[in-house]
Design a protein around this motif. Structure first.
Motif, PDB file in Angstrom:
ATOM      1  N   LEU A 230     -66.943 -65.429 -78.211  1.00 18.08           N
ATOM      2  CA  LEU A 230     -67.883 -64.390 -77.760  1.00 18.08           C
ATOM      3  C   LEU A 230     -67.701 -64.096 -76.267  1.00 18.08           C
ATOM      4  O   LEU A 230     -67.770 -62.943 -75.835  1.00 18.08           O
ATOM      5  CB  LEU A 230     -69.316 -64.816 -78.032  1.00 18.08           C
ATOM      6  CG  LEU A 230     -69.735 -65.028 -79.503  1.00 18.08           C
ATOM      7  CD1 LEU A 230     -71.239 -65.311 -79.575  1.00 18.08           C
ATOM      8  CD2 LEU A 230     -69.370 -63.812 -80.358  1.00 18.08           C
ATOM      9  N   VAL A 231     -67.445 -65.143 -75.471  1.00 19.92           N
ATOM     10  CA  VAL A 231     -67.322 -64.953 -74.021  1.00 19.92           C
ATOM     11  C   VAL A 231     -66.170 -64.007 -73.692  1.00 19.92           C
ATOM     12  O   VAL A 231     -66.264 -63.181 -72.766  1.00 19.92           O
ATOM     13  CB  VAL A 231     -67.146 -66.317 -73.300  1.00 19.92           C
ATOM     14  CG1 VAL A 231     -65.933 -67.077 -73.833  1.00 19.92           C
ATOM     15  CG2 VAL A 231     -67.060 -66.152 -71.809  1.00 19.92           C
ATOM     16  N   THR A 232     -65.088 -64.074 -74.490  1.00 20.11           N
ATOM     17  CA  THR A 232     -63.943 -63.183 -74.245  1.00 20.11           C
ATOM     18  C   THR A 232     -64.223 -61.796 -74.813  1.00 20.11           C
ATOM     19  O   THR A 232     -63.887 -60.784 -74.183  1.00 20.11           O
ATOM     20  CB  THR A 232     -62.672 -63.790 -74.876  1.00 20.11           C
ATOM     21  OG1 THR A 232     -62.391 -65.029 -74.237  1.00 20.11           O
ATOM     22  CG2 THR A 232     -61.478 -62.862 -74.748  1.00 20.11           C
ATOM     23  N   ILE A 233     -64.830 -61.725 -75.992  1.00 26.37           N
ATOM     24  CA  ILE A 233     -65.191 -60.440 -76.595  1.00 26.37           C
ATOM     25  C   ILE A 233     -66.052 -59.640 -75.624  1.00 26.37           C
ATOM     26  O   ILE A 233     -65.843 -58.438 -75.420  1.00 26.37           O
ATOM     27  CB  ILE A 233     -65.933 -60.649 -77.927  1.00 26.37           C
ATOM     28  CG1 ILE A 233     -65.031 -61.344 -78.944  1.00 26.37           C
ATOM     29  CG2 ILE A 233     -66.451 -59.317 -78.484  1.00 26.37           C
ATOM     30  CD1 ILE A 233     -65.763 -61.890 -80.158  1.00 26.37           C
ATOM     31  N   TYR A 234     -66.975 -60.341 -74.933  1.00 18.06           N
ATOM     32  CA  TYR A 234     -67.869 -59.662 -73.995  1.00 18.06           C
ATOM     33  C   TYR A 234     -67.136 -59.287 -72.706  1.00 18.06           C
ATOM     34  O   TYR A 234     -67.127 -58.125 -72.292  1.00 18.06           O
ATOM     35  CB  TYR A 234     -69.086 -60.540 -73.677  1.00 18.06           C
ATOM     36  CG  TYR A 234     -70.030 -59.853 -72.706  1.00 18.06           C
ATOM     37  CD1 TYR A 234     -70.034 -60.188 -71.354  1.00 18.06           C
ATOM     38  CD2 TYR A 234     -70.852 -58.819 -73.146  1.00 18.06           C
ATOM     39  CE1 TYR A 234     -70.866 -59.520 -70.463  1.00 18.06           C
ATOM     40  CE2 TYR A 234     -71.683 -58.137 -72.258  1.00 18.06           C
ATOM     41  CZ  TYR A 234     -71.683 -58.504 -70.911  1.00 18.06           C
ATOM     42  OH  TYR A 234     -72.493 -57.836 -70.034  1.00 18.06           O
TER      43      TYR A 234
END
Ligand code: KDG
Length: 359
Positions: A230-234
């Motif tokens: 999620l941290v990279t998707i965001y």
């Protein structure tokens, strides 16, 4: 008389010249006592550190922490220049540049590292780590170090594992709530045979691609989806080109903090200890930033319009059973294998021990 005067004149010139030399010699002699100017600056060595992720990602924030620690503890003898967002190329290019000594540090996911040290493929086994406690215990323990010890043979030095995170599927077509929903989806994977085989086993149509090309491929529809924490998707703004998130948590991805062996070997033991200690301190900082932020990243992605699907325990079990055979063919000691039986057995034993301790 005239001749005498001429000779005297020439002699006096010669004497003056000799006096001048002796004075310059004198100067040289006196040089020992003169204020010898300080060297303007003892040769400052520079570390160029490239990563693929953005300046907003915890990986970059941790790299800046590493920079500060190294510059402070080497008292300025070493300067670190940090280059985010793939400015220095994709993971494989940056890693190759470390091998050649034209770049000093990069911190890629372990998945593309399989192209340099095959055994790193063990970390691509789906559902290997049930949670981050188990991941930390294995990565920071003896077998994690044994894998890092394989890197110098590839002209690389591994200082520590950082966190990329648990990977989740995104796509632009439809929610993915069951194994059948993977069918036909064009999914970008990292450049790694196990990831490709796993998504084929789930019925998807996988394409290997460098991270630096991913956003454009999603934007142009070359691929329907991808998988990342999620941290990279965001932080990579995939919410601008993706609609659906399925919380598959199908792989825990580590980063590995790599240094060029050429630069490492040219460093003193004291500097090498500074590099490693700083990489471990920055590792703990980075892991905490990501883990403390995960719930917020989910909410932020919802606020950006993404639709989340949680995977039920039944579907999770189906994913485990469907994907496991895809891995088995890569385990063994033949040239066509990736994960040696030694590493496989040691990692599985370490996982079992960590799970027992974290019950
Ligand atoms: O350089 C960025 C990559 O190391 C990292 O994002 C790896 O998860 C990754 C991916 O999908 O390529």
């Amino acid at each position: 008389m005239k001749k005498f005067l001429t000779i005297m004149l020439i002699l006096s010139f010669i004497l003056l010249a000799l006096a001048g030399c002796s004075s310059s010699t004198k100067t040289n002699v006196d040089a020992g006592n003169a204020q010898v100017p300080e060297k303007k600056d003892a040769k400052v060595r520079t570390i160029r550190a490239g990563i693929g992720l953005t300046e907003t990602h915890p990986e970059y924030k941790a790299l800046i922490k590493w920079k500060q620690l190294v510059e402070e503890k080497t008292k300025g003898a070493i300067k670190v220049e940090a280059y985010p967002s793939g400015q220095m190329g994709d993971d494989r290019t940056m890693t190759e540049n470390l091998q050649m000594g034209t770049l000093e540090v990069t911190i890629p996911s372990t998945a593309p590292m399989v192209n340099f040290v095959k055994d790193f493929a063990v970390y691509d086994i789906p559902f290997l780590f049930a949670n981050s406690k188990v991941a930390d215990a294995v990565l920071d323990g003896p077998v994690g170090q044994q894998l890092l010890d394989e890197l110098p043979a590839a002209n690389l030095v591994g200082l520590a594992y950082w966190e990329n995170g648990f990977r989740n599927l995104t796509n632009s077509k439809h929610p993915v709530a069951s194994v059948d929903d993977f069918k036909g989806l064009k999914i970008r994977t990292m450049e790694n045979k196990i990831h490709l085989e796993v998504f084929r086993s789930l019925g998807a149509n996988p394409t290997p691609m460098a991270f630096t090309e991913l956003f454009t491929a999603l934007q142009q529809g070359t691929v329907d989806g991808q998988e990342n924490p999620l941290v990279t998707i965001y932080n990579s703004k995939f919410y601008e080109v993706q609609k659906y998130v399925s919380m598959t948590n199908h792989v825990y991805s580590p980063f590995v903090f790599l240094m060029s062996k050429k630069f490492w070997d040219a460093s003193t033991p004291e500097e090498q200890k500074i590099f490693v200690d700083a990489a471990k301190e920055a590792r703990d900082y980075e892991r905490k930033l990501i883990r403390d932020g995960n719930d917020q990243y989910r909410q932020d992605l919802i606020d950006k319009g993404m639709k989340f699907t949680d995977i039920t325990p039944e579907v999770h079990q189906q994913l485990v059973e469907k994907s496991s055979p895809a891995v088995e063919k890569f385990i063994g000691d033949g040239a066509d294998k990736l994960i040696s039986t030694d590493i496989y057995n040691k990692v599985k034993a370490a996982v079992k021990e960590a799970e027992a301790q974290n019950k």
